[in-house]
Design a protein around this motif. Sequence first.
Motif, PDB file in Angstrom:
ATOM      1  N   GLY A 427       0.746  -1.165  -0.055  1.00  0.00           N
ATOM      2  CA  GLY A 427       0.063   0.071  -0.115  1.00  0.00           C
ATOM      3  C   GLY A 427       0.948   1.104  -0.099  1.00  0.00           C
ATOM      4  O   GLY A 427       1.808   1.476   0.911  1.00  0.00           O
ATOM      5  N   LEU A 428       0.263   2.276  -0.718  1.00  0.00           N
ATOM      6  CA  LEU A 428       1.093   3.485  -0.866  1.00  0.00           C
ATOM      7  C   LEU A 428       0.538   4.669   0.166  1.00  0.00           C
ATOM      8  O   LEU A 428       1.488   5.280   0.418  1.00  0.00           O
ATOM      9  CB  LEU A 428       0.983   3.954  -2.303  1.00  0.00           C
ATOM     10  N   CYS A 429      -0.452   4.572   0.141  1.00  0.00           N
ATOM     11  CA  CYS A 429      -1.026   5.717   1.138  1.00  0.00           C
ATOM     12  C   CYS A 429      -2.548   5.370   1.618  1.00  0.00           C
ATOM     13  O   CYS A 429      -3.509   5.291   0.786  1.00  0.00           O
ATOM     14  CB  CYS A 429      -1.195   7.148   0.270  1.00  0.00           C
ATOM     15  N   ASN A 430      -2.728   5.230   2.537  1.00  0.00           N
ATOM     16  CA  ASN A 430      -4.127   5.008   3.230  1.00  0.00           C
ATOM     17  C   ASN A 430      -4.976   6.340   3.282  1.00  0.00           C
ATOM     18  O   ASN A 430      -4.690   7.340   3.735  1.00  0.00           O
ATOM     19  CB  ASN A 430      -4.028   4.560   4.926  1.00  0.00           C
ATOM     20  N   GLU A 431      -6.053   6.425   2.700  1.00  0.00           N
ATOM     21  CA  GLU A 431      -7.126   7.146   2.760  1.00  0.00           C
ATOM     22  C   GLU A 431      -6.850   8.726   2.731  1.00  0.00           C
ATOM     23  O   GLU A 431      -6.922   9.705   3.433  1.00  0.00           O
ATOM     24  CB  GLU A 431      -7.936   7.208   4.172  1.00  0.00           C
ATOM     25  N   PRO A 432      -6.158   8.942   1.408  1.00  0.00           N
ATOM     26  CA  PRO A 432      -5.937  10.220   1.080  1.00  0.00           C
ATOM     27  C   PRO A 432      -7.046  11.050   0.978  1.00  0.00           C
ATOM     28  O   PRO A 432      -8.094  10.542   0.227  1.00  0.00           O
ATOM     29  CB  PRO A 432      -5.120  10.389  -0.429  1.00  0.00           C
ATOM     30  N   LYS A 433      -7.259  12.212   1.521  1.00  0.00           N
ATOM     31  CA  LYS A 433      -8.621  12.916   1.573  1.00  0.00           C
ATOM     32  C   LYS A 433      -8.518  13.664   0.229  1.00  0.00           C
ATOM     33  O   LYS A 433      -8.451  14.932   0.119  1.00  0.00           O
ATOM     34  CB  LYS A 433      -8.774  13.835   2.637  1.00  0.00           C
ATOM     35  N   MET A 434      -8.997  13.029  -0.930  1.00  0.00           N
ATOM     36  CA  MET A 434      -9.068  13.733  -2.035  1.00  0.00           C
ATOM     37  C   MET A 434      -9.959  14.925  -2.371  1.00  0.00           C
ATOM     38  O   MET A 434     -10.366  15.570  -3.149  1.00  0.00           O
ATOM     39  CB  MET A 434      -9.016  12.861  -3.260  1.00  0.00           C
TER      40      MET A 434
END
Length: 671
Positions: A427-434
């Motif tokens: 995994g690269l990034c958990n839950e980025p707030k886009m």
Amino acid sequence: MAPRESPRPRKRHRHHNDKRRSQGGTPRRSRHEATSSHTESQALSADSLAKLNQLNQRERTKPQEVTPKKTRRKREREVVDEQIVVERSRKQHKRKKRRVVSGALLEEGNGEKLRGLRGGARSEEQYQEGESRKKKFWIIGVVALVVLIIIIVVAVVVSKKKSGGSSNSSSNSTSEAGKPSNSNLNGIDESSIPAGAKGTDLDPFSWYDTTDFNVTYTNETVGDLPIMGLNSTWDDSTTANPNVPAIGSAWGSYEDRPARGVNIGGWLSLEPFITPSLFSGGIVDEYTLTQSLGTNAKATLEKHYATFVSEQTFKDIADAGLDHVRIPFSYWAVVTYDGDPYVYRTSWRYLLRGIEWARKYGLRINLDVHGLPGSQNGWNHSGRLGPIGWLNGTDGTLNAQRSLDLHDRLSKFFAQDRYKNIIAFYGLCNEPKMTALNTTDVLDWTTSAFTTVRNNGIDAYVVFGDGFMGLANWQGKLQGNSGLILDVHQYVIFNADQIAYNHSKKVTYVCSDTGGGWIQQSEQSMNVATGFGPTIFAEWSQADTDCAPNLNNVGAGTRWEGDYDIGDSSTTVSSPDCPTKNSQCSCDSANGDPSTYSDTYKQFLQMFAEAQMASFEKGWGWFYWTWVTEDATQWSYQLGMAAGILPKKAYAPDFNCSSTVPSFSGLPETY
């Protein structure tokens, strides 16, 4: 301990005098108060006095045979001396029968010797008896002293053997309640640890728990990350259950054999609702926790790492019929920056051990970076609650590069042969707030991160988060990157409309392949013509309310009861959102002990969970959030199984969306 004083014989006589006074008698004088033989003669018996009188009478009635004055006095003294000897012997015998031993000099023969020194002559027999007892006393004392010395010497030798000759190491002490014994440090010479490494995270004698770690010192690194604690060999022959291949064999297609996994949340990246015992007094995230703990942060968190999850955790996960484990961890497992209060790199060692325990039970790994520099979403589980500083704000660009550097190091390490089979998802990034970040910035960063890890040798599927944009909005984005997987987290309880669904509709919505239901969303996302393509569902739970304490942030309230407030007026909920939309909405039952759940409520909770499993298996599979919590039953797979609201085996559910969903009549819609 202060030396014990020799007992004072007078004390005993004072005691008897006090007793006589209490009984109304005249105090008895001690024999040590007698000052002369004349005084003692005043206490002669009646027989002795009679003899003296007879002697005097004879002298008076026979004046013609007057006894010389000198001879008479001699006879008087003989009678008196005879009586004194008899009286002393009687008193001495009486005391011997009633004596109470109360001190070192009154012990056995020594007490008699003391009385002899202070109270006059003893018989030869009494003296020999006292000497014999004295001899026995000293023999016993010498033997006891020798045994004590032997015990102390053995203890010191064992302690030095464990600590390599040092007496200041406490890493393998068993005196602290609950502390691991760390017996694998036995035989390790602490002097083998270089002076510059003592007390650092590379020093096994500084570790709280060394169980199943290789404690031979090494400073070897891969990708600039230490291999500390790892054994040189590993075994990939184990399978989690009969339905899946061993780790060393290819999994095949996840579309045909979806993953059934669980997260180990709240372990290496903390969350207040999972371990509320760590969060109190204004502590709202790991940042404020470690900041508050200061120099005690490392000890507190390492104890948590060592006790919250154990080898038994992974065994139980496999026994539950699960086959994958998602392990969230944060950037401070690898690096910290100026101003960071986080505990540096301690969680790294536990991450490596957790992977080895998963291997032992045939469980494949989904590596999840849960917190990136600057926080990618501003939520407490990113490490710091508040503004988003990742790709955003003053240090947004700096934190973007720091995150790429992080993955450069991580991917080099996990590209080793020992991880090629067991790491299934990276995994690269958990839950980025886009919804708050610039979409193009996130896509560009994701492309750069994907390229970095692929170039460093990662063969696993690379995972990126959907950013809460909606699955349909990912069609055409980031496609063409082979092995890139979209990750979506599905919950009805964080959506103002869906949380208000009644029990029956919640299950129906999850199982629906029309009208935006979750099966329909899964199928559309898997199709590159309508969505991104390969999709996994790496977080979900069976909770049908947002009632768990601290779930929405510490003290934030709930949507269910209508007091949700995180300081953002656009998201504040000021009236109940449960299906009845009134004051009857209550969190009491949802947060209650599962033993109080009605049979109908249990039926609903298990069916709701199994409906989600069926829905997510239309994609590449699922990971329940989470395995263990301190008390939030509906968020813990472990507690849910114990409560009878999850299937006994994950691969054998009772419900699969093909059956009719009941109305759950009689079940209140207020919880």
